[in-house]
Design a protein around this motif. Sequence first.
Motif, short mmCIF file in Angstrom:
data_model
loop_
_atom_site.label_atom_id
_atom_site.label_comp_id
_atom_site.label_asym_id
_atom_site.label_seq_id
_atom_site.Cartn_x
_atom_site.Cartn_y
_atom_site.Cartn_z
N VAL A 1 0.85 -1.20 0.00
CA VAL A 1 0.00 0.00 0.00
C VAL A 1 0.88 1.25 0.00
O VAL A 1 0.63 2.20 -0.74
N ARG A 2 1.93 1.24 0.82
CA ARG A 2 2.84 2.39 0.86
C ARG A 2 3.53 2.60 -0.48
O ARG A 2 3.76 3.73 -0.92
N ALA A 3 3.88 1.47 -1.13
CA ALA A 3 4.61 1.56 -2.40
C ALA A 3 3.69 1.72 -3.60
O ALA A 3 4.16 2.05 -4.69
N GLY A 4 2.39 1.50 -3.42
CA GLY A 4 1.46 1.57 -4.55
C GLY A 4 1.66 0.45 -5.54
O GLY A 4 1.46 0.63 -6.75
N SER A 5 2.04 -0.74 -5.05
CA SER A 5 2.35 -1.87 -5.92
C SER A 5 1.18 -2.85 -5.95
O SER A 5 1.03 -3.68 -5.06
N ASP A 6 0.37 -2.76 -7.00
CA ASP A 6 -0.79 -3.65 -7.12
C ASP A 6 -0.38 -5.10 -7.33
O ASP A 6 -1.00 -6.02 -6.76
N LEU A 7 0.64 -5.33 -8.14
CA LEU A 7 1.05 -6.70 -8.44
C LEU A 7 1.46 -7.45 -7.17
O LEU A 7 0.99 -8.56 -6.91
N THR A 8 2.30 -6.82 -6.38
CA THR A 8 2.75 -7.47 -5.15
C THR A 8 1.62 -7.61 -4.15
O THR A 8 1.52 -8.62 -3.43
N ALA A 9 0.75 -6.61 -4.09
CA ALA A 9 -0.40 -6.69 -3.19
C ALA A 9 -1.30 -7.85 -3.57
O ALA A 9 -1.83 -8.56 -2.70
N GLY A 10 -1.50 -8.06 -4.86
CA GLY A 10 -2.32 -9.18 -5.31
C GLY A 10 -1.76 -10.50 -4.84
O GLY A 10 -2.51 -11.37 -4.34
N ASN A 11 -0.45 -10.68 -4.96
CA ASN A 11 0.17 -11.92 -4.49
C ASN A 11 0.02 -12.07 -2.98
O ASN A 11 -0.19 -13.18 -2.47
N ALA A 12 0.12 -10.95 -2.26
CA ALA A 12 -0.01 -11.00 -0.80
C ALA A 12 -1.43 -11.40 -0.39
O ALA A 12 -1.62 -12.18 0.55
N TYR A 13 -2.44 -10.88 -1.09
CA TYR A 13 -3.82 -11.25 -0.78
C TYR A 13 -4.05 -12.74 -1.06
O TYR A 13 -4.77 -13.42 -0.33
N ASN A 14 -3.45 -13.24 -2.13
CA ASN A 14 -3.57 -14.67 -2.43
C ASN A 14 -3.01 -15.50 -1.28
O ASN A 14 -3.65 -16.44 -0.79
N ASN A 15 -1.81 -15.14 -0.84
CA ASN A 15 -1.18 -15.90 0.23
C ASN A 15 -1.93 -15.76 1.55
O ASN A 15 -2.01 -16.71 2.34
N LEU A 16 -2.47 -14.57 1.81
CA LEU A 16 -3.25 -14.37 3.03
C LEU A 16 -4.51 -15.24 2.99
O LEU A 16 -4.92 -15.81 4.01
N GLY A 17 -5.10 -15.37 1.81
CA GLY A 17 -6.24 -16.26 1.67
C GLY A 17 -5.87 -17.70 1.97
O GLY A 17 -6.62 -18.43 2.64
N MET A 18 -4.69 -18.12 1.52
CA MET A 18 -4.26 -19.50 1.76
C MET A 18 -4.06 -19.79 3.25
O MET A 18 -4.43 -20.85 3.75
N VAL A 19 -3.46 -18.83 3.96
CA VAL A 19 -3.24 -19.09 5.39
C VAL A 19 -4.56 -19.08 6.14
O VAL A 19 -4.74 -19.82 7.12
#
Length: 346
Positions: free
Chosen positions: A156-174
């Motif tokens: 969010v601080r960096a404004g990086s949608d691509l990395t945020a998308g991957n993070a949401y995927n992984n958060l969903g998995m956990v």
Amino acid sequence: MHPELGRILDEGSLHERAGRWEEAYGCYNDAIRVSVRRGEIEPMLRATRATARVLRQTGRCEAAEEVAETALQVADLTGLTREIARSLNLLGTIQHQLGEWPAAQECYERALESARDQGDDELIGAICANLGALSNALGNLREARTLYLEGISACVRAGSDLTAGNAYNNLGMVCVDLEEWSEAELHFLRGVEIAKRIGDRAMLAGMLSNRAEPLIRTGDFDAARTSLDWAEPIATELGDAGTLTHIALYRGMIARLEGRYEEAQRLLDTALTLATDGGRELERAEALEQIAHLRNVQHRPGAARVLLRDALRIFETLGAERDCSRVNAARREWERGSPRPRPEPS
């Protein structure tokens, strides 16, 4: 950076996000040649890492590892701290996929320390997503969640949608592993929205496939099938063997739970073949585990126990503590003559 290099790299990135792997590979190789000719190190390293990403995405993981190691060596020689961290993170992702988990963890941790020292939020987000995924696989679920949340904040601080998308995927998995089904689906849906917005089709297919898991666990098979139906043609067009493996696995689980055992066998065999051919040991163990559950409901306990034992060996080799615990719990229940009442996807 010379404008010609920027143009070639941007073109390669567009191809990569659209899943046009050969076109992306060609652009990145052109960028390497141009950057070497012009003596521009940072664009050359960026293009080299991008080449490794494409190789990894197309299942050529050993070649990808060699290219990533080359990028790391060049970054070390030139003393470019940020490039060293980025190369370490990439090398970690490849080792992670190859099942070289201790080596991957070392790469991630070194990269994260460097990224934090530099205040590089975009890189922090990417590394936290990857290190969290490894912690998740090792059974450290709370640690994984903490890493994912740190990664999303950094994105969010960096404004990086691509990395945020991957993070949401992984958060969903956990959240799936923590049996927080509604929260898991919410995170996957956020990832789907990001993937659509940035036009990343590989991410979109993976998110849609993963979203099926909490839906299966809550018994919403129709919604799970719909999500898989959206994911499959994209993954097929991209040649994304990893996502296709999970799609077959989830379809096989649904078929088993609905009593369509012949169809379940066909789908789980497909998942096993895809995982084996792609050298994906974690997915191979997951497929063996699900075939074991199928044998159990078919009243073939001997075959079920053998398959479950084979799956356990792989999980133990990988150090996948959470998966080992789940399999051992199934073995204990079966020994008492009580089949497991619900699926155990990973």
